[in-house]
Design an enzyme around this catalytic site. Sequence first.
Site, PDB file in Angstrom:
ATOM      1  NE  ARG A   1      37.766  54.004  76.315  1.00 56.74           N
ATOM      2  CZ  ARG A   1      38.590  54.955  76.738  1.00 56.74           C
ATOM      3  NH1 ARG A   1      38.325  55.674  77.811  1.00 56.74           N
ATOM      4  NH2 ARG A   1      39.728  55.172  76.102  1.00 56.74           N
TER       5      ARG A   1
ATOM      6  NE  ARG B   1      42.243  69.786  54.957  1.00 55.92           N
ATOM      7  CZ  ARG B   1      43.229  69.431  54.128  1.00 55.92           C
ATOM      8  NH1 ARG B   1      43.604  68.153  54.055  1.00 55.92           N
ATOM      9  NH2 ARG B   1      43.830  70.309  53.371  1.00 55.92           N
TER      10      ARG B   1
END
Lengths: 301, 301, 301, 301
Positions: free
Chosen positions: D223, D124
Site C-alpha cells: 500500500r 447499525r
Amino acid sequence: MPLSPEQIGEIAAQRADTQPTLRAVSPGMEAHLFNALPVLDHGFVRVVDYMGDDNAIVQAARVSYGKGTKSVSNDEGLIRYLMRHWHSTPFEMCEVKLHVKLPVFVARQWIRHRTANVNEYSGRYSILDREFYIPSPEHLAAQSVVNNQGRGAPLSGEEAARVLEWLKQDAGRAYDHYEAMISQEGQQGLARELARMNLPANIYTQWYWKVDLHNLLHFLRLRADAHAQYEIRVYADAICQIVKDWVPLAYKAFEDYRLGAVSLSAQQVDVIKRRLAGEDVVQETSGMSKGEWREFTAIWG
Amino acid sequence: MPLSPEQIGEIAAQRADTQPTLRAVSPGMEAHLFNALPVLDHGFVRVVDYMGDDNAIVQAARVSYGKGTKSVSNDEGLIRYLMRHWHSTPFEMCEVKLHVKLPVFVARQWIRHRTANVNEYSGRYSILDREFYIPSPEHLAAQSVVNNQGRGAPLSGEEAARVLEWLKQDAGRAYDHYEAMISQEGQQGLARELARMNLPANIYTQWYWKVDLHNLLHFLRLRADAHAQYEIRVYADAICQIVKDWVPLAYKAFEDYRLGAVSLSAQQVDVIKRRLAGEDVVQETSGMSKGEWREFTAIWG
Amino acid sequence: MPLSPEQIGEIAAQRADTQPTLRAVSPGMEAHLFNALPVLDHGFVRVVDYMGDDNAIVQAARVSYGKGTKSVSNDEGLIRYLMRHWHSTPFEMCEVKLHVKLPVFVARQWIRHRTANVNEYSGRYSILDREFYIPSPEHLAAQSVVNNQGRGAPLSGEEAARVLEWLKQDAGRAYDHYEAMISQEGQQGLARELARMNLPANIYTQWYWKVDLHNLLHFLRLRADAHAQYEIRVYADAICQIVKDWVPLAYKAFEDYRLGAVSLSAQQVDVIKRRLAGEDVVQETSGMSKGEWREFTAIWG
Amino acid sequence: MPLSPEQIGEIAAQRADTQPTLRAVSPGMEAHLFNALPVLDHGFVRVVDYMGDDNAIVQAARVSYGKGTKSVSNDEGLIRYLMRHWHSTPFEMCEVKLHVKLPVFVARQWIRHRTANVNEYSGRYSILDREFYIPSPEHLAAQSVVNNQGRGAPLSGEEAARVLEWLKQDAGRAYDHYEAMISQEGQQGLARELARMNLPANIYTQWYWKVDLHNLLHFLRLRADAHAQYEIRVYADAICQIVKDWVPLAYKAFEDYRLGAVSLSAQQVDVIKRRLAGEDVVQETSGMSKGEWREFTAIWG
C-alpha cells in the site's frame, strides 16, 4: 432481474458440460452448480465449485486410505459426535466456492468473516452497473425502540413513500454523475477509482467467495440468526438451503447442535436446576442482570 | 513399502469409481488422484481431492459468469501478470487435499504453515505403527561447518554405521516398550496418550492436509528451497510434480517469478547498476555486510 | 527445577527495570511479568509482554477517542453483553506474549491452535537440553475403559514402576546417543537436524507464543476442559490464573458464559421444557442417541 | 479538521497519564501515542497501544530468558539477516493498535488484509457523522490511458470544477436525506441499518485496527507502493513514519530488503547476466513478454 440473457446462456452452457471425475461427488450440489438462487431485488448466490461431501468429513476424521465408510448410520453418528464436541477440523475438509451478487453495505458486514478467500469485482478497474437495492415496502422498517441495533415495524404509508423516493432518486442521480464523471467524450474523464466514491452503499457488487464448511457454518450461525440484519440473513438462508443439499448429515447436526441450540450460562444452569427442583426463581434471586433475565425468560418463560 | 496390500486395494477401488460432474476437471490431477507418490523410506504424498484448475484462477480474477476464457494465450498472460504483481487472491481459488505420511520431526516443521486445514492420526485415540525414518547412507550427513542450521558431507564408514545402529536400536526398543506399556494382557495398560511420549521423532505419522494454491506455493517456495532440510524438501519436490500437472500455467509462472527468481536489496540493485556502468565494485564499497556480499557473489560472481 | 541460576538472574534483572509509559497498564499483569509459573516437572509459563486490559475491550467496542470509561459497572455490563452475544472482535484487542517450556507431545497438541504467533527453540540450529517429562505416580494412568481417547485410574505398583523405569531409561539412552552422535570429538559429528530425530516426545522444548485474548480464551475453553489431556490442561490452568489477574472482568464473564456454561441441543432444550412441564422423559422418548443421553444425564440427572 | 475540541481534550488527558511498567518501552512510540497524524481532509492515524520494540524481535528469534541483547550491532545484523531470509515469525512478536479515520472506499481496500483485528464504528448502532472525502484539485485525476487500474494527470479547470461540485452536492444531499430518514420527529424514523445505505463511499468511517509487525510490513509493502491508490497510500506513508520511530532497525531492513528491493524473474536474471557479459539484449531475445520487458527497462534501462 439479476441475470442478463447472455449470463443465463453462459450458465446453461456450463450446466451442459459434464465430465468424468474420480473425486467425491455430491448429487445435491451438482443440481445447484452454476444456477443462481435469487436474493433481494437484484442479488443472487450461485455455487461455482465444491470439494467433498458428508463422507469426506468422516474420511478425514479417520485419516483413512479408502472411502472410510463403515455404514451410513456409523457415519451419521460420528458426524453428530464431532459437531457436539466441537471437533472442527474434519468439517474444514469440505470447501465451497460461491459467486455472490450483493449490496455493498451487506458486503461490508460479510467481509468481516476473515477465514475465507475473496475476489471482488474491482471498481478501480471496471465500471460498476446501475443496480441498487431498494427495500420492498414490508422490509422498510423503523428503528427498533428496544434495540439500538435493530429494526421494528414497517414504516407507514406516507413516510415509506418519501423514503423510497429518496433512496431511488439519490441512487439514480449519483449514478448519473458517476457516468458523467468517467465519460471521456469531450473531456478527460475522472479516474474510475475516484468516481466510484460518489456511489451509495446500496449499489450492488459481486464476488467469488470460497470458504471451508466449518467456517461457513460459523458464518451461518451468526448471519442466519434472528438478530442479523435482514439483508444479510436472506443470503445466509439461501446458503443454508445449499448446504442442506450438499452435506445433509452435517447440516442436520448443525441444526440440532448450533442453529436450534441454546447456550446456558453458569447462572442459567443453576436457575433451571432450581426450577426443576420446584423452586420459583425470580430475577432478583437468579444471579442474572435484568438484560440477561429478559433474554432467559424469552426462551424459558 | 509405505502401503499394505489392503490399502493398495482401497486405492484401486477408488480409482475404479468414475462419476460425472459439472465441475472444472484437471486431467493431470485425475491421473494423480489417490495414488501414493513414495517419499523417504516409508512416507508418501497422495492427492485425495482438488478444486479448480488454471482456468479457475482466471475466472475468479475476472469475477466471471461463465468459464471466463477468452483464449489460452490470454489466460496465460493474465496468470503471469497476477503472479508477477503479487495478486494472491485468484490463486487462493484453487484448493487441494493431500494425504501425507511423514516422520514426526518433518510434521513439526510442516505444521508451522498455519493457513491450511489438518486432520492428523491421533496417538491419543489409536495405536501408532512401528515405522521409523532411517536415513539412507548418502543422506546421513555431518553438521555443516559453515552454517549452524545445515548439513555437510555424508558421514564416513564407521561413524555412519554406529549412528545407523543407534537410530535403529533406539527406535526399536522404544517401540517395544510402547507396545509393552499399552498392552492390557495381565496388566492395566498405560493410557495411549501417555505411552506415545516414549516414541522418537523419526516415527511416522500421517495426516490429511488441505490448502489453497497460493498458500501451497508459498510453502513450496520455502520448502523446495536448497536451504530447507532435505527430509521436508523431498515432500515439497513431490508436491511440485503434482502442482505442475494440476495447474501447468500457474506452475510455470511460479517457477519463473518465485522459484527461479532473485530478490535484490536496494544496495544490490545499486551495485548491479554500477557494474553495468563498468565499475568494479568490491565488498567494502558495496554497502553490504560480509554475509550479504557472500550471498550476492554466489549468484552474480 | 525449570530454571538455572543464570536464568533466575536474568529474570530478576528484568523485574528490576521499571520505565514510564503512556500505555494502558494492568497491575495484575505487572506482578506476573517475567516470573515463571512452574508446570509439570520441568516446564513453566511466564508472561513476557502484554497489551491492553479490561478497559481496552470497552474502548475498542466503542471505537472511542479517550479511555472510553463511563463507569466500572457500565464497563462490566458491556463486557458481559459482548461475551454473551459472541461479539469476539473487542476481545481480540488485548494481546499477550508467553514464554512456555513444555514437552514436545504437548507442543504438538498446542500448535494446532493456528491463530497465534510462535517462535520455537530450533533443534536444527541449537542443541536441546537433557530434560524429559516423567509423570508423577498419580498421573501415570491406565487407558480408559469407557473412552478411547482418555485415561482411567493410576497404574498400580509393579506396573507403574516398570513403566517409569522404561520411560527414564529410554529417554536417558536416547539422549546419550544424541550427544554422542553430534559430538565432533574424533569424528565428523552428525548434523543436529538429523540427530534430534532420536529424541522421544517427552523431551522439553520451549517457545514464545503470542495470542490475542479472544483466541486465548478459545484455547482455554478447549484445553482447560476436563476432556483435555492432563499434561496440556495444567498449562491451561496456569494461564487461567494469569488471565484472571490480567482482565478480571473479562475472565469472570468467560467463566460464566463459557467455562461454566452448557450448550443444549434442540432435542435437549425440548426435553428440559418437557421436564419443567412435569413430564418424565427417558432416552427412548428424548430424541437423543444413547451417547448423547448419557452426556445429558451426567449434567441434568 | 479531523478532531473536535472534546476529542483533543481526551487525547491530552491520556498523554498526561504516565504509569510505570516492566515491559519493553519504545521511546519513539511513546512520543506518538494517542496523537492523531492527519491524513487526507478529515482522516487520521493514531497509535492507541503497542507491544515490543527492535529488541523483542531478537529476543523471540533467540527464545531467550532475558533481554537477549548481546550488542546493538549484533542485534541489527540478526534483524537484517531475518528480513533478508524471509524469517517472518520473529517480526510477528511486535504488535500495534491504531485508531484510523478513513473514507469507506479506502476502508474497503484496507480490510482485504485479513490477518488483523478490527472494530469498526457501527452504522447499525450509531449515527454517522457528516464528513466526506473531497479530493483536493491536484488529486482529482483523470483515468490513466496506459493502465486500466490507475490514474493520470489532474483534471483541468472546468471539468474539475464540475466534478467537485457533484461530489459535494451529492454527498450533502445524501446526508440530508439520511438525517431526515432517521429522524423521529413527527414520524417513525427509518432504521439506521437501512438509512446508511443512502450514504456514498466517500463518507468517513473509523476503526481500531490491530496487527503484528510482519503483517503490517506486508500491508505497507503493497500500500505504500507507487501502484497503490493515492488515498490509501497516504495512510501507508503515515504508518511508515510511525514504524520508523517504533522499530528503527527493523524499518531500515524493511526499506533495504522490501520497499527498495527489486524481484528479478528467472528470465530477468538471465538478461542481466548477459548484459554484464557485454551482450546487447532486446525484448525479442529476452524471453520476456512486451509487458514484462516494459516493466524491466523502466528500472534497468
